[in-house]
Design a protein around this motif. Structure first.
Motif, PDB file in Angstrom:
ATOM      1  N   ARG A   1       0.826  -1.214   0.000  1.00 21.91           N
ATOM      2  CA  ARG A   1       0.000   0.000   0.000  1.00 21.91           C
ATOM      3  C   ARG A   1       0.855   1.257   0.000  1.00 21.91           C
ATOM      4  N   PHE A   2       1.968   1.249   0.710  1.00 21.12           N
ATOM      5  CA  PHE A   2       2.784   2.454   0.833  1.00 21.12           C
ATOM      6  C   PHE A   2       4.113   2.364   0.084  1.00 21.12           C
ATOM      7  N   GLY A   3       4.365   1.246  -0.564  1.00 16.90           N
ATOM      8  CA  GLY A   3       5.595   1.121  -1.326  1.00 16.90           C
ATOM      9  C   GLY A   3       5.550  -0.146  -2.153  1.00 16.90           C
ATOM     10  N   ASP A   4       5.939  -0.042  -3.432  1.00 15.01           N
ATOM     11  CA  ASP A   4       5.842  -1.204  -4.311  1.00 15.01           C
ATOM     12  C   ASP A   4       7.129  -1.339  -5.120  1.00 15.01           C
ATOM     13  N   VAL A   5       7.344  -2.527  -5.643  1.00 20.34           N
ATOM     14  CA  VAL A   5       8.511  -2.827  -6.466  1.00 20.34           C
ATOM     15  C   VAL A   5       8.023  -3.471  -7.762  1.00 20.34           C
TER      16      VAL A   5
ATOM     17  N   THR B   1      12.208  -1.557  -9.890  1.00 21.28           N
ATOM     18  CA  THR B   1      11.996  -0.129  -9.659  1.00 21.28           C
ATOM     19  C   THR B   1      11.077   0.065  -8.454  1.00 21.28           C
ATOM     20  N   TYR B   2      11.526   0.895  -7.519  1.00 21.92           N
ATOM     21  CA  TYR B   2      10.729   1.152  -6.306  1.00 21.92           C
ATOM     22  C   TYR B   2       9.861   2.381  -6.520  1.00 21.92           C
ATOM     23  N   SER B   3       8.636   2.347  -6.019  1.00 22.91           N
ATOM     24  CA  SER B   3       7.742   3.506  -6.086  1.00 22.91           C
ATOM     25  C   SER B   3       6.912   3.585  -4.813  1.00 22.91           C
ATOM     26  N   SER B   4       6.520   4.787  -4.473  1.00 18.61           N
ATOM     27  CA  SER B   4       5.701   4.996  -3.269  1.00 18.61           C
ATOM     28  C   SER B   4       4.881   6.260  -3.429  1.00 18.61           C
ATOM     29  N   PRO B   5       3.652   6.266  -2.917  1.00 19.87           N
ATOM     30  CA  PRO B   5       2.856   7.500  -2.936  1.00 19.87           C
ATOM     31  C   PRO B   5       3.386   8.545  -1.962  1.00 19.87           C
ATOM     32  N   ILE B   6       4.309   8.137  -1.091  1.00 24.13           N
ATOM     33  CA  ILE B   6       4.905   9.063  -0.108  1.00 24.13           C
ATOM     34  C   ILE B   6       6.405   9.097  -0.365  1.00 24.13           C
ATOM     35  N   ALA B   7       6.897  10.212  -0.867  1.00 25.05           N
ATOM     36  CA  ALA B   7       8.295  10.294  -1.293  1.00 25.05           C
ATOM     37  C   ALA B   7       9.274  10.253  -0.125  1.00 25.05           C
ATOM     38  N   ASN B   8       8.952  10.957   0.953  1.00 21.92           N
ATOM     39  CA  ASN B   8       9.874  11.045   2.081  1.00 21.92           C
ATOM     40  C   ASN B   8       9.882   9.740   2.871  1.00 21.92           C
TER      41      ASN B   8
END
Length: 649
Positions: A249-253, A258-265
């Motif tokens: 939910r808060f971070g995916d690969v 490639t890593y992605s997240s709706p919350i950058a920090n």
């Protein structure tokens, strides 16, 4: 004043009264009084059997998403969970691990791919699981856990690994015996870059109950209490799980790593993720409150029949609850338990409204919920430890016998102060949040506002040194507004002082750790003052909502005793900082004594109103009630009254 128990119980049961009634009925269908001579394995087996009984009742499912067969009633299920504190606390903890921590993590940290595959089996108790966060070397410092989850794009798998002995997952409920899968928290690594702590689903046992390849399972062994819970240890040796095992939910690969997240920090992402798990802390606080209620019910009912020493005028022995010193032991603790009961109810209601399916909680509201949950968990569990010990002492030798339930309550609740967040660390988190809010409030002031703020600080210092403050703040000690002024004054004074001390850390080249470390004692008491005030406000708000005038009048006395007990407990602060004169501080003590006497005739009513099933209190300690004269405590009900009414005059 005449108050009947059902009316008072309705006020205590509140929003989820129907849920409470259902749970009281269901508790009679479970074996909640385990033989103290059971072996560890027998006790664990009984607890698991009761856990499956809970699953069959359908009650745990009520807290999950309706799309997967749940009821969407988050507040109801947390309320029901806390009521298990009237019975077997091992069952309460094991249920919390299964549906609150393991199931809760899958629900709030996972997405539809996890929900579709696992939620129904978790809700029904078919898939028993663990919440593998704590490590031997890192407990409260979750952000720096050492377990790793390294992504391999060639196989599209994560490799879960325990790099050293300190990274072993430790004290994990459901691990030693029953768990088949763990939500494992680890440092997520892709392409050589670390993205912080994330959670992954890791199978730990096969269908035959044997450890999965690469998984080593240990047993924590016999504990001081809660021995129906199978706490264990987990070590992962390059264990591989598929990419979709990541609760994303808060971070995916992606497939290529490639890593992605709706919350950058990363830090904000970490605290947002943990914030969604706030239900655990709220549940622990609720369990602590109900366990304390049970202890007080035992001790107060025993004190109303146990006789010691003859009264000179009559030659008759006196029941110990008629002695002021005994009232002093139990009745302020009872008043604070009432306060925490209502504060907990408010917290559960706010959590329910913020976390119900489809709710879009504002970030500020969620942060406020997390702060209050941390503070109330700390205060409620510390109170449980102190109050249950007091109840044990109040029952003398009888309170030390296992058959009389209090020793098990002591043992089982002791760890509440350190699990789901060590209390000292939690209060530091509370202090950090309220200091940040304080800083933002000051920063928003215009030039005139800042000048007034500085003048107020200076005026406060002068008032403190001259003793004028105590004169200006003089009021009726039994007046709610005056009590709140004192509590708010203490909170703001401590907060302003902590902010002043912490400002030094902002200077260039400052020893930030040294300044923080040297201010910790101040931060803790400031956070405690904040919690005392929000608990007071919650109790006062609850009393205002009670329609029955007699119940409301009685609760006002209880609320007053709680408030003055808090003030009396910190008399040194109020006198040292000029909020009370020495004479007024003595008057607080006198008022507490008077209030104890006023509540004495209502003591039995107050504990009966918790609605604890009588079977959960049955023990030799209360056998004396059968022979005691009802006139010593509460008058017997008249023929016109139902037998469960406790009338007091």
């Amino acid at each position: 004043m005449t108050v009947n128990t059902p009316a008072l119980q309705r006020a205590l049961d509140g929003r989820w009264a129907a849920t409470r009634d259902d749970v009281r009925a269901q508790m009679g269908q479970l074996s909640l009084d385990p033989d103290p001579d059971l072996s560890t394995e027998e006790y664990r087996a009984l607890t698991t059997e009761n856990l499956r009984g809970l699953a069959e009742s359908g009650r745990p499912q009520q807290g999950f998403d309706p799309a997967y067969g749940g009821g969407g009633d988050v507040g109801g299920v947390v309320t029901a969970f806390a009521m298990l504190g009237y019975g077997d606390l091992s069952l309460l903890v094991k249920a919390g691990v299964q549906w609150g921590l393991f199931g809760g993590a899958v629900q709030v940290l996972g997405t539809s791919r996890h929900h579709d595959e696992y939620l129904r089996a978790i809700m029904n108790g078919e898939l028993l699981g663990c919440f593998a966060m704590t490590e031997t070397g890192h407990g409260s410092d979750v952000q720096h856990l050492r377990t790793t989850a390294t992504y391999d794009p060639a196989t599209q798998e994560f490799e879960i690994h325990t790099p050293d002995a300190g990274a072993r997952k430790d004290y994990i409920g459901n691990a030693a015996r029953d768990g088949r899968m763990a939500v494992a928290f680890a440092q997520l690594i892709t392409g050589g870059e670390t993205h912080g702590v994330h959670a992954l689903l890791v199978p730990i046992r096969d269908e035959d109950g044997q450890p999965m390849p690469g998984v080593t399972i240990g047993d924590c062994g016999r504990k001081a209490g809660l021995n129906g819970v199978d706490n264990g240890r987990l070590v992962f040796d390059h264990v591989r799980v598929p990419r979709d095992a990541l609760l994303n939910r808060f971070g995916d690969v992606s497939e290529d790593g490639t890593y992605s997240s709706p919350i950058a920090n990363e830090t904000r992402r970490f605290f947002t993720m943990l914030g969604t798990l706030v239900r655990g802390r709220i549940s622990v606080a609720g369990g602590a409150v109900t366990a304390t209620e049970k202890a007080l019910a035992l001790a107060i009912r025993y004190g109303a029949t146990r006789r010691q020493f003859a009264e000179p005028a009559t030659g008759e022995e006196v029941v110990v609850l008629d002695y002021l010193v005994h009232q002093r032991k139990l009745l302020p603790a009872l008043a604070t338990t009432y306060a925490l009961h209502f504060a907990q109810a408010e917290l559960v209601a706010d959590m329910h409204d913020l976390q119900a399916p489809g709710a879009d909680a504002p970030e500020a509201a969620q942060r406020d919920l997390e702060t209050r949950a941390a503070g109330i968990k700390a205060v409620a569990t510390w109170h449980a430890t102190a109050a249950i010990q007091t109840c044990r002492e109040a029952c003398g030798g009888a309170g030390y016998l296992t058959a009389n339930l209090l020793p098990q309550l002591k043992a089982d609740t002791d760890v509440f102060t350190t699990f789901e967040g060590d209390n000292t660390v939690l209060l530091q988190l509370v202090a950090k949040t309220i200091l940040s809010d304080y800083g933002r409030r000051v920063a928003k002031l215009d030039v005139v506002g800042k000048a007034r703020f500085a003048a107020d600080l200076l005026g406060g210092m002068v008032a403190e040194r001259t003793g004028v403050r105590a004169v200006l703040n003089r009021g009726d000690l039994r007046d709610r507004a005056h009590q709140r002024r004192l509590l708010v004054g203490r909170e703001e004074h401590l907060l302003a002082g902590a902010a002043q001390r912490m400002r030094k850390a902002l200077a260039p080249g400052a020893d930030q750790f040294g300044i923080f470390n040297g201010t910790q004692d101040h931060l803790i008491v400031a956070a405690r003052a904040y919690v005392d005030r929000i608990v007071f406000d919650a109790f006062a708000a609850a009393v205002e909502q009670v329609e029955d005038t007699e119940v409301r009048a009685l609760l006002e006395v209880v609320r007053t005793l709680h408030a003055l007990s808090v003030i009396e407990g910190d008399r040194a602060f109020f006198v040292e900082h000029g909020y009370l004169t020495a004479g007024r501080a003595k008057a607080v003590t006198q008022a507490v004594n008077t209030l104890c006497g006023e509540l004495r005739p209502h003591a039995r009513t107050l504990v009966d109103a918790f609605g604890i099933p009588e079977a959960r209190l049955a023990c030799p300690l209360l056998d004396g009630e059968k022979d005691a004269s009802s006139a010593v405590t509460d008058p017997a009900p008249s023929d016109e009254e139902p037998s469960d009414l406790a009338s007091v005059g």
